[in-house]
Design a protein around this motif. Structure first.
Motif, PDB file in Angstrom:
ATOM      1  N   LEU A  37      53.333  47.679  45.121  1.00  0.00           N
ATOM      2  CA  LEU A  37      53.679  47.046  43.848  1.00  0.00           C
ATOM      3  C   LEU A  37      53.385  47.965  42.662  1.00  0.00           C
ATOM      4  CD1 LEU A  37      52.624  43.366  44.556  1.00  0.00           C
ATOM      5  CD2 LEU A  37      54.940  44.326  44.478  1.00  0.00           C
ATOM      6  N   ARG A  38      52.315  48.748  42.751  1.00  0.00           N
ATOM      7  CA  ARG A  38      52.036  49.743  41.696  1.00  0.00           C
ATOM      8  C   ARG A  38      53.143  50.796  41.657  1.00  0.00           C
ATOM      9  NH1 ARG A  38      46.756  49.185  43.411  1.00  0.00           N
ATOM     10  NH2 ARG A  38      46.911  51.048  44.715  1.00  0.00           N
ATOM     11  N   ASP A  39      53.564  51.250  42.830  1.00  0.00           N
ATOM     12  CA  ASP A  39      54.668  52.217  42.899  1.00  0.00           C
ATOM     13  C   ASP A  39      55.951  51.605  42.353  1.00  0.00           C
ATOM     14  OD1 ASP A  39      52.966  54.091  44.033  1.00  0.00           O
ATOM     15  OD2 ASP A  39      53.711  53.767  46.079  1.00  0.00           O
ATOM     16  N   TYR A  40      56.188  50.334  42.697  1.00  0.00           N
ATOM     17  CA  TYR A  40      57.388  49.658  42.212  1.00  0.00           C
ATOM     18  C   TYR A  40      57.395  49.598  40.684  1.00  0.00           C
ATOM     19  CZ  TYR A  40      60.671  46.291  40.667  1.00  0.00           C
ATOM     20  OH  TYR A  40      61.682  45.705  39.953  1.00  0.00           O
ATOM     21  N   GLU A  41      56.252  49.322  40.088  1.00  0.00           N
ATOM     22  CA  GLU A  41      56.173  49.252  38.626  1.00  0.00           C
ATOM     23  C   GLU A  41      56.635  50.573  38.011  1.00  0.00           C
ATOM     24  OE1 GLU A  41      52.955  48.407  35.045  1.00  0.00           O
ATOM     25  OE2 GLU A  41      52.320  48.182  37.122  1.00  0.00           O
ATOM     26  N   LYS A  42      56.234  51.678  38.604  1.00  0.00           N
ATOM     27  CA  LYS A  42      56.657  53.006  38.104  1.00  0.00           C
ATOM     28  C   LYS A  42      58.171  53.173  38.250  1.00  0.00           C
ATOM     29  CE  LYS A  42      52.235  55.016  39.341  1.00  0.00           C
ATOM     30  NZ  LYS A  42      51.533  55.789  40.362  1.00  0.00           N
ATOM     31  N   VAL A  43      58.711  52.759  39.397  1.00  0.00           N
ATOM     32  CA  VAL A  43      60.158  52.834  39.621  1.00  0.00           C
ATOM     33  C   VAL A  43      60.888  51.993  38.585  1.00  0.00           C
ATOM     34  CG1 VAL A  43      62.018  52.137  41.202  1.00  0.00           C
ATOM     35  CG2 VAL A  43      60.024  53.354  42.081  1.00  0.00           C
ATOM     36  N   HIS A  44      60.406  50.781  38.362  1.00  0.00           N
ATOM     37  CA  HIS A  44      61.048  49.863  37.413  1.00  0.00           C
ATOM     38  C   HIS A  44      61.096  50.485  36.019  1.00  0.00           C
ATOM     39  CE1 HIS A  44      62.315  45.668  36.508  1.00  0.00           C
ATOM     40  NE2 HIS A  44      61.922  46.017  35.301  1.00  0.00           N
ATOM     41  N   LYS A  45      59.974  51.012  35.572  1.00  0.00           N
ATOM     42  CA  LYS A  45      59.922  51.629  34.242  1.00  0.00           C
ATOM     43  C   LYS A  45      60.849  52.836  34.156  1.00  0.00           C
ATOM     44  CE  LYS A  45      55.302  50.069  33.009  1.00  0.00           C
ATOM     45  NZ  LYS A  45      53.898  50.448  32.788  1.00  0.00           N
ATOM     46  N   ARG A  46      60.887  53.654  35.229  1.00  0.00           N
ATOM     47  CA  ARG A  46      61.744  54.842  35.231  1.00  0.00           C
ATOM     48  C   ARG A  46      63.219  54.448  35.161  1.00  0.00           C
ATOM     49  NH1 ARG A  46      60.264  57.058  39.777  1.00  0.00           N
ATOM     50  NH2 ARG A  46      62.128  56.673  40.995  1.00  0.00           N
ATOM     51  N   MET A  47      63.616  53.436  35.920  1.00  0.00           N
ATOM     52  CA  MET A  47      65.013  53.001  35.916  1.00  0.00           C
ATOM     53  C   MET A  47      65.411  52.419  34.560  1.00  0.00           C
ATOM     54  SD  MET A  47      66.209  53.983  38.697  1.00  0.00           S
ATOM     55  CE  MET A  47      65.399  54.734  40.087  1.00  0.00           C
TER      56      MET A  47
END
Length: 112
Positions: free
Chosen positions: A11-21
């Motif tokens: 979920l922490r990794d997903y948060e980074k992906v979400h912000k990057r996208m």
């Protein structure tokens, strides 16, 4: 119930992906590089909507995409609005329509 370190890390990794996208999509020059899963509610009762949302989140996690949600209030069904039910973690924007407006995109163009 204890915490699940693997899930927390994902979920922490997903948060980074979400912000990057979101950052990629916010600029016309890099918009084509942004990858999203859009969960679009059309009908169904709350249980079916939540199952669909969980499936869309899992797909987003596994495919390295950000999840956006198109969850309008639908007359004749539960009438549950997304905002009344769920709060995005860390204030991440997830609602599709406001993001399209922010990016200056019509809905039809975003479906490509």
């Amino acid at each position: 119930g204890g915490s699940n370190p693997a899930l927390e890390a994902a979920l922490r990794d997903y948060e980074k992906v979400h912000k990057r996208m979101l950052k990629l999509a916010s600029k016309k020059k890099t918009r084509g590089k942004a990858r999203f899963v859009v969960f679009q509610v059309c009908c169904g009762e709350l249980g079916n909507r939540l199952l669909g949302l969980a499936s869309a989140l899992l797909y987003a996690l596994l495919s390295g995409r950000a999840l956006l949600i198109d969850w309008p209030e639908i007359e004749g069904f539960s009438g549950d609005s997304y905002g009344a039910l769920l709060e995005p973690a860390h204030g991440l924007p997830v609602l599709f329509a406001p993001l399209l407006k922010e990016w200056g995109l019509p809905y039809a163009e975003a479906q490509r």
